[in-house]
Design an enzyme around this catalytic site. Structure first.
Site, PDB file in Angstrom:
ATOM      1  N   ARG A  89     -23.691  -1.861  10.608  1.00 49.94           N
ATOM      2  CA  ARG A  89     -22.411  -1.158   9.790  1.00 49.94           C
ATOM      3  C   ARG A  89     -20.962  -0.960  10.955  1.00 49.94           C
ATOM      4  O   ARG A  89     -21.461  -1.329  12.350  1.00 49.94           O
ATOM      5  CB  ARG A  89     -23.055   0.387   9.630  1.00 49.94           C
ATOM      6  N   LEU A 124     -44.835  22.882  10.822  1.00 50.15           N
ATOM      7  CA  LEU A 124     -44.320  21.581  10.231  1.00 50.15           C
ATOM      8  C   LEU A 124     -44.068  20.651  11.258  1.00 50.15           C
ATOM      9  O   LEU A 124     -43.042  21.174  12.143  1.00 50.15           O
ATOM     10  CB  LEU A 124     -42.911  22.009   9.287  1.00 50.15           C
ATOM     11  N   HIS A 139     -21.981  12.010   6.263  1.00 44.35           N
ATOM     12  CA  HIS A 139     -23.036  11.949   7.211  1.00 44.35           C
ATOM     13  C   HIS A 139     -23.291  13.472   8.072  1.00 44.35           C
ATOM     14  O   HIS A 139     -24.337  13.762   7.920  1.00 44.35           O
ATOM     15  CB  HIS A 139     -23.098  11.106   8.353  1.00 44.35           C
ATOM     16  N   ARG A 198     -16.373   8.294   5.407  1.00 45.02           N
ATOM     17  CA  ARG A 198     -17.957   8.315   5.310  1.00 45.02           C
ATOM     18  C   ARG A 198     -18.618   9.213   6.260  1.00 45.02           C
ATOM     19  O   ARG A 198     -19.583   9.984   5.959  1.00 45.02           O
ATOM     20  CB  ARG A 198     -18.346   6.770   5.707  1.00 45.02           C
ATOM     21  N   GLU A 251     -31.682  -1.853  10.554  1.00 43.78           N
ATOM     22  CA  GLU A 251     -30.540  -2.762   9.876  1.00 43.78           C
ATOM     23  C   GLU A 251     -29.316  -2.136   9.867  1.00 43.78           C
ATOM     24  O   GLU A 251     -28.284  -2.560   9.686  1.00 43.78           O
ATOM     25  CB  GLU A 251     -30.850  -2.897   8.425  1.00 43.78           C
ATOM     26  N   ASP A 263     -30.509   8.822   1.344  1.00 47.62           N
ATOM     27  CA  ASP A 263     -29.297   7.893   0.987  1.00 47.62           C
ATOM     28  C   ASP A 263     -28.371   8.587   0.255  1.00 47.62           C
ATOM     29  O   ASP A 263     -28.439   9.605  -0.563  1.00 47.62           O
ATOM     30  CB  ASP A 263     -30.108   6.720   0.222  1.00 47.62           C
ATOM     31  N   GLY A 264     -27.034   7.862   0.402  1.00 43.82           N
ATOM     32  CA  GLY A 264     -26.102   8.308  -0.600  1.00 43.82           C
ATOM     33  C   GLY A 264     -24.996   8.998   0.120  1.00 43.82           C
ATOM     34  O   GLY A 264     -23.883   9.566  -0.380  1.00 43.82           O
ATOM     35  N   ASN A 265     -25.024   9.446   1.606  1.00 43.70           N
ATOM     36  CA  ASN A 265     -23.901  10.083   2.230  1.00 43.70           C
ATOM     37  C   ASN A 265     -22.604   9.444   2.203  1.00 43.70           C
ATOM     38  O   ASN A 265     -21.604  10.018   1.876  1.00 43.70           O
ATOM     39  CB  ASN A 265     -24.376  10.109   3.609  1.00 43.70           C
ATOM     40  N   GLY A 266     -22.526   8.238   2.114  1.00 47.67           N
ATOM     41  CA  GLY A 266     -21.177   7.419   2.212  1.00 47.67           C
ATOM     42  C   GLY A 266     -20.490   7.453   0.709  1.00 47.67           C
ATOM     43  O   GLY A 266     -19.444   8.068   0.610  1.00 47.67           O
ATOM     44  N   TRP A 320     -21.088   9.934  -1.460  1.00 47.72           N
ATOM     45  CA  TRP A 320     -20.747  11.177  -1.591  1.00 47.72           C
ATOM     46  C   TRP A 320     -19.340  11.401  -1.127  1.00 47.72           C
ATOM     47  O   TRP A 320     -18.596  12.202  -1.614  1.00 47.72           O
ATOM     48  CB  TRP A 320     -21.634  12.288  -0.875  1.00 47.72           C
TER      49      TRP A 320
HETATM   50  C1  IPE Z   1     -31.903   3.218   4.183  1.00 46.63           C
HETATM   51  O1  IPE Z   1     -30.570   3.396   3.591  1.00 46.63           O
HETATM   52  C2  IPE Z   1     -31.688   3.787   5.633  1.00 46.63           C
HETATM   53  C3  IPE Z   1     -31.540   5.179   5.808  1.00 46.63           C
HETATM   54  C4  IPE Z   1     -31.623   6.065   4.759  1.00 46.63           C
HETATM   55  C5  IPE Z   1     -31.502   5.524   7.217  1.00 46.63           C
HETATM   56  P1  IPE Z   1     -29.523   2.028   3.615  1.00 46.63           P
HETATM   57  O2  IPE Z   1     -28.291   2.579   2.780  1.00 46.63           O
HETATM   58  O3  IPE Z   1     -29.391   1.622   4.971  1.00 46.63           O
HETATM   59  O4  IPE Z   1     -30.154   1.097   2.665  1.00 46.63           O
HETATM   60  P2  IPE Z   1     -29.705  -0.065   1.662  1.00 46.63           P
HETATM   61  O5  IPE Z   1     -28.924  -1.005   2.603  1.00 46.63           O
HETATM   62  O6  IPE Z   1     -29.050   0.469   0.476  1.00 46.63           O
HETATM   63  O7  IPE Z   1     -30.824  -0.857   1.473  1.00 46.63           O
HETATM   64  C1  IPE Z   2     -27.587   7.299   4.139  1.00 43.20           C
HETATM   65  O1  IPE Z   2     -26.341   7.230   3.368  1.00 43.20           O
HETATM   66  C2  IPE Z   2     -27.494   7.435   5.546  1.00 43.20           C
HETATM   67  C3  IPE Z   2     -27.678   6.236   6.251  1.00 43.20           C
HETATM   68  C4  IPE Z   2     -28.243   5.280   5.784  1.00 43.20           C
HETATM   69  C5  IPE Z   2     -27.658   6.316   7.787  1.00 43.20           C
HETATM   70  P1  IPE Z   2     -25.648   6.045   3.530  1.00 43.20           P
HETATM   71  O2  IPE Z   2     -24.540   5.939   4.584  1.00 43.20           O
HETATM   72  O3  IPE Z   2     -26.520   4.776   3.310  1.00 43.20           O
HETATM   73  O4  IPE Z   2     -24.584   6.187   2.078  1.00 43.20           O
HETATM   74  P2  IPE Z   2     -24.284   5.251   0.991  1.00 43.20           P
HETATM   75  O5  IPE Z   2     -25.612   4.811   0.535  1.00 43.20           O
HETATM   76  O6  IPE Z   2     -23.638   4.107   1.633  1.00 43.20           O
HETATM   77  O7  IPE Z   2     -23.756   5.931   0.010  1.00 43.20           O
HETATM   78 MG    MG Z   3     -27.050   3.783   1.672  1.00 43.46          MG
END
Ligand code: IPE
Ligand code: IPE
Ligand code: MG
Length: 253
Positions: A81, A141, A47, A43, A77, A30-33, A35
């Site tokens: 997006r 692995l 990714h 965003r 879910e 999580d956190g790509n966006g 970042w």
């Molecule tokens: C969980 O992250 C799904 C993945 C990492 C693929 P999200 O960013 O979708 O989760 P929420 O919305 O913060 O719970």
């Molecule tokens: C995780 O990063 C990747 C996916 C859920 C596909 P996010 O895209 O959720 O990044 P944030 O949480 O918005 O920073």
């Molecule tokens: Mg996220």
């Protein structure tokens, strides 16, 4: 009280010896966006960088002797997006396997997928199926991507399947066990995760492996997935090694 830092004058946490390597590590990447946003980048750039982290962490996991690495790549879910972002995420498997295949082969990594693959766009499905096919004889692995994965859907599908077996007289209601339920899940061939890591500071499971995480150790780290380095990974594994897993029993060491 046990002192984590005893004898640690020189070695920092991530340099410490890893003597208890988990068999199965699951990661919510999580956190790509965020970042990307913090760098004024789109965003999708986050990714893209996240994909580079997947490559790095896979190689380290393989060299450390981790047997299963499950990566949450796209949830049921995440379709909500914006289309542009979803399309980019769906193009990533193709981009990744194109450049990563030689290293996967070199490291004897076997690619697998869990999730509702049939609903993926055709190119995504083909890229994934190709990678599974090319690596099918690898014995190292197991790299498992959770793609269009939702744990509640997985459990509902398992319930339907079990109900149908009962209707068809293949199974008696009274003989349904935890093992039978486990064998109806996408993860039927894998042991439950020993360690779950979620990056980016969020402390929730977001519909990931709800059944399988029953006794996993959880570790939430603050850094965003594109910033998750070998050092962060080793640190996480070190913290795992310090955990006392009791499974409801007592550990009187
Ligand atoms: C969980 O992250 C799904 C993945 C990492 C693929 P999200 O960013 O979708 O989760 P929420 O919305 O913060 O719970
Ligand atoms: C995780 O990063 C990747 C996916 C859920 C596909 P996010 O895209 O959720 O990044 P944030 O949480 O918005 O920073
Ligand atoms: Mg996220």
């Amino acid at each position: 009280m046990f002192n984590f830092f005893k004898n640690s004058k020189k070695a920092s946490i991530e340099e410490k010896n890893l003597i208890k390597i988990p068999k199965h590590v699951a990661i919510i990447m999580d956190g790509n966006g965020r970042w990307a946003k913090s760098r004024n980048l789109p965003r999708i750039k986050g990714h893209y960088e996240g994909m580079q982290t997947v490559k790095k962490i896979t190689k380290i996991a393989s060299s450390l002797g981790i047997e299963y690495l499950t990566l949450y790549a796209f949830s049921t879910e995440n379709w909500s997006r914006p289309t542009r972002e979803v399309n980019y995420l769906m193009s990533l498997p193709e981009k990744m396997f194109d450049s990563f295949m030689p290293e996967l082969m070199e490291n004897n990594v076997k690619v697998q997928v869990i999730g509702d693959i049939d609903k993926l766009p055709i190119n995504t499905k083909m890229a994934v199926n190709n990678a599974i096919k090319k690596t099918e004889n690898n014995t190292g692995l197991k790299l498992i991507f959770a793609l269009n994965y939702g744990s509640k859907k997985e459990i509902v599908d398992a319930i339907k399947n079990i109900a149908q077996d009962c209707i068809d007289n293949k199974l008696l209601v009274d003989s349904i066990t935890e093992e039978i339920v486990s064998k109806k899940l996408y993860t039927k061939d894998y042991p439950d995760p020993d360690l779950l890591i979620r990056t980016s500071g969020e402390q929730r499971v977001s519909n990931f492996l709800l059944w399988q995480l029953a006794y996993s150790e959880f570790l939430f780290v603050d850094c965003a997935w594109p910033d998750f380095t070998e050092k962060e990974f080793r640190k996480a594994l070190f913290y795992y090694q310090m955990r006392d897993r009791r499974y409801g029993g007592l550990n009187e060491n």
